[in-house]
Design an enzyme around this catalytic site. Structure first.
Site, short mmCIF file in Angstrom:
data_model
loop_
_atom_site.label_atom_id
_atom_site.label_comp_id
_atom_site.label_asym_id
_atom_site.label_seq_id
_atom_site.Cartn_x
_atom_site.Cartn_y
_atom_site.Cartn_z
N GLY A 134 39.76 39.54 39.01
CA GLY A 134 39.42 38.57 37.96
C GLY A 134 40.61 37.87 37.34
O GLY A 134 40.61 36.65 37.17
N HIS A 135 41.66 38.65 37.03
CA HIS A 135 42.75 38.05 36.23
C HIS A 135 43.65 37.11 37.02
O HIS A 135 44.52 36.46 36.45
CB HIS A 135 43.57 39.14 35.52
CG HIS A 135 44.50 39.92 36.39
ND1 HIS A 135 45.85 39.66 36.45
CD2 HIS A 135 44.30 40.96 37.22
CE1 HIS A 135 46.43 40.52 37.27
NE2 HIS A 135 45.50 41.32 37.75
N ASN B 99 51.38 36.66 47.93
CA ASN B 99 51.58 36.40 46.51
C ASN B 99 52.99 35.90 46.19
O ASN B 99 53.20 35.26 45.16
CB ASN B 99 51.27 37.66 45.69
CG ASN B 99 51.88 38.91 46.27
OD1 ASN B 99 51.57 39.30 47.40
ND2 ASN B 99 52.76 39.54 45.53
N CYS C 162 62.69 45.61 40.81
CA CYS C 162 63.57 46.73 40.50
C CYS C 162 62.88 48.02 40.90
O CYS C 162 61.98 48.48 40.22
CB CYS C 162 63.86 46.74 39.00
SG CYS C 162 65.23 47.76 38.55
N GLY D 13 41.82 44.37 41.64
CA GLY D 13 42.12 44.11 43.04
C GLY D 13 42.61 45.36 43.76
O GLY D 13 42.24 45.62 44.91
N THR D 14 43.43 46.13 43.07
CA THR D 14 43.98 47.35 43.67
C THR D 14 42.87 48.31 44.05
O THR D 14 42.88 48.89 45.15
CB THR D 14 44.96 48.02 42.67
OG1 THR D 14 45.98 47.09 42.33
CG2 THR D 14 45.58 49.27 43.27
N THR E 10 29.29 53.14 34.57
CA THR E 10 28.59 52.08 33.82
C THR E 10 29.36 50.77 33.95
O THR E 10 30.58 50.74 33.81
CB THR E 10 28.44 52.49 32.35
OG1 THR E 10 27.65 53.69 32.33
CG2 THR E 10 27.74 51.41 31.53
N GLN F 269 44.96 36.38 46.08
CA GLN F 269 45.63 35.09 45.79
C GLN F 269 44.89 33.89 46.37
O GLN F 269 45.20 32.75 46.03
CB GLN F 269 47.07 35.10 46.33
CG GLN F 269 48.00 36.04 45.59
CD GLN F 269 48.21 35.67 44.13
OE1 GLN F 269 47.92 34.56 43.69
NE2 GLN F 269 48.71 36.63 43.36
C1 LIG Z 1 47.71 40.91 41.86
C2 LIG Z 1 47.43 41.28 43.27
C3 LIG Z 1 46.79 42.48 43.59
C4 LIG Z 1 46.41 43.50 42.55
O1 LIG Z 1 45.35 43.08 41.76
P1 LIG Z 1 45.06 43.88 40.38
O2 LIG Z 1 43.78 43.34 39.90
O3 LIG Z 1 46.21 43.56 39.48
O4 LIG Z 1 44.99 45.31 40.73
C5 LIG Z 1 46.55 42.74 44.91
N1 LIG Z 1 46.90 41.88 45.87
C6 LIG Z 1 47.52 40.72 45.61
C7 LIG Z 1 47.86 39.80 46.72
C8 LIG Z 1 47.82 40.37 44.30
O5 LIG Z 1 48.44 39.23 44.04
#
Ligand SMILES: *Cc1c(COP(=O)(O)O)cnc(C)c1O
Length: 390
Positions: free
Chosen positions: A199-200, A150, A324, A71-72, A236, A178
């Site tokens: 994905g995660h 989030n 933190c 996502g980042t 790839t 989210q």
């Molecule tokens: C987890 C999250 C991300 C980052 O996604 P990653 O795949 O961990 O880089 C970005 N935006 C939101 C709102 C998230 O909850």
């Protein structure tokens, strides 16, 4: 160890169907999808199917999907692309409550010659749309506003914001990490130019994400190199990850209704019972316009980290609203932007559920958490008894 896992906005369990779908790509299906031979070509066909599955979930065309590493990366690629394709525009609009993936990039841009507007939110975490509108201008290259927060789960009216941007010729990006899989999304009917997902966060694997790029939107690649992803993201392909994300898209599409009924009911029971049993507990964020799986609850006069540690002893996983940062305990920027009182922000816990949760999970939290809070408050210098009103 079999945890009571209520931290699904941090990451989710990979669905068993997803693991099964991915397995061959660590073994016999190791071909490179770019190869000329049939062995690689088979994998290319598998990637096409995964791309179509993900596009279907979003109401998008398969060619509008670019697979990334997370996502980042998708967030960064979208914002950098907008700035590179429109170098004469030096202004960016975002919100004060974005995930660090957008927030920290926006802050860096502000320190490096760009003008950045951080749109505020109200006490319930709702975006100030008039402020957004007022600051959209001729020099605005891109607006980046998350679809759902989030920490609180609050949903933003991104389709309306995209429409405002369209009228002013501004590119609109949304971090929908989210939202995807939890709220219905139909990009074919929206003005959104770019959308990020991961994905995660939707029962797929870590290390795979995607960027939706509306057909016809100018794009400058983040990674240059090979011709993968139609030259928009070199490297790839993560074949197992892409297949897993495609299968996860199918999984969340099939479970979205359950997420909005059974999971929502579990969340609501957890929330309302905690408010009933624990004095001076408050929900952070707009309860009417929220993701079905998320609740952020502030408990006055206790330390969130202490609550988490004590819940952890019972195998309960959740998350605190404070992060933190650089060695000092600062309340979360999201709760600060909402002006949540200091000790409540410090005592905020986010519970985020998924379709893998059961009634028994909620029962356990309702059994263990109220006594934990009572013990911690007895030790707290801030606690003046349940008669206090803040
Ligand atoms: C987890 C999250 C991300 C980052 O996604 P990653 O795949 O961990 O880089 C970005 N935006 C939101 C709102 C998230 O909850």
């Amino acid at each position: 160890m079999n945890p009571i896992y209520l931290d699904n906005n941090a990451t989710t369990r990979v669905a068993p169907e997803v693991i099964e779908a991915m397995r061959p790509y660590f073994g016999e299906r190791y071909g490179n999808p770019s190869s000329m031979h049939a062995f690689g070509g088979e994998v290319a066909a598998d990637l096409r199917r995964a791309r179509t599955r993900l596009a279907d979930l979003l109401g998008a065309k398969p060619e509008e999907i670019i697979f990334t590493s997370c996502g980042t990366e998708s967030d960064s690629a979208a914002i950098w692309s907008a700035l590179r394709t429109r170098p004469e525009r030096r202004h960016v609009i975002t919100s004060r409550v974005e995930h660090p993936a957008v927030k920290n990039l926006a802050e860096w841009l502000a320190q490096n010659g760009y003008r950045v507007t951080f749109v505020p939110v109200d006490a319930d975490g709702r975006l100030d749309i008039d402020y957004f509108k007022k600051h959209l201008g001729e020099e605005t290259a891109v607006a980046s506003i998350m679809w759902a927060n989030n920490e609180t789960g609050v949903i933003f009216p991104v389709e309306e914001l995209a429409e405002l941007c369209h009228e002013r010729g501004v590119l609109f990006h949304t971090d929908a990490v989210q939202a995807v899989g939890k709220v219905p999304i139909d990009l074919g009917r929206s003005r959104i130019h770019m959308l990020s997902l991961s994905g995660h966060k939707l029962h797929g694997p870590k290390g795979i994400g995607a960027l939706y790029l509306r057909e016809g939107t100018p794009f400058a690649p983040f990674l240059r190199g090979g011709h993968q992803e139609r030259g928009r993201r070199a490297g790839t392909e993560n074949t197992a990850g892409i297949v897993g994300l495609g299968r996860a898209a199918k999984f969340v599409a099939e479970h979205m209704e359950e997420e909005n009924t059974r999971v929502r009911a579990l969340r609501d029971r957890l929330e309302s019972e905690l408010l009933k049993r624990v004095p001076d507990a408050h929900v952070n964020g707009d309860r009417d316009n929220r993701l079905p799986n998320t609740t952020s609850i502030g408990f006055d006069a206790v330390e969130g980290e202490a609550i988490l540690l004590m819940m952890d002893q019972h195998g309960i996983c959740a998350s605190s609203g404070s992060a933190c940062t650089s060695g000092s305990l600062e309340p979360s920027h999201v709760l600060r932007a909402m002006n949540v009182p200091f000790t409540r922000a410090h005592g905020s816990i986010r519970f985020s559920l998924s379709v893998f949760n059961s009634d028994a999970d909620i029962d356990l939290v309702l059994e263990k958490l109220p006594p934990i809070l009572q013990r911690l408050r007895q030790m707290s210098p801030f606690w003046k008894g349940p008669e206090q009103t803040t």
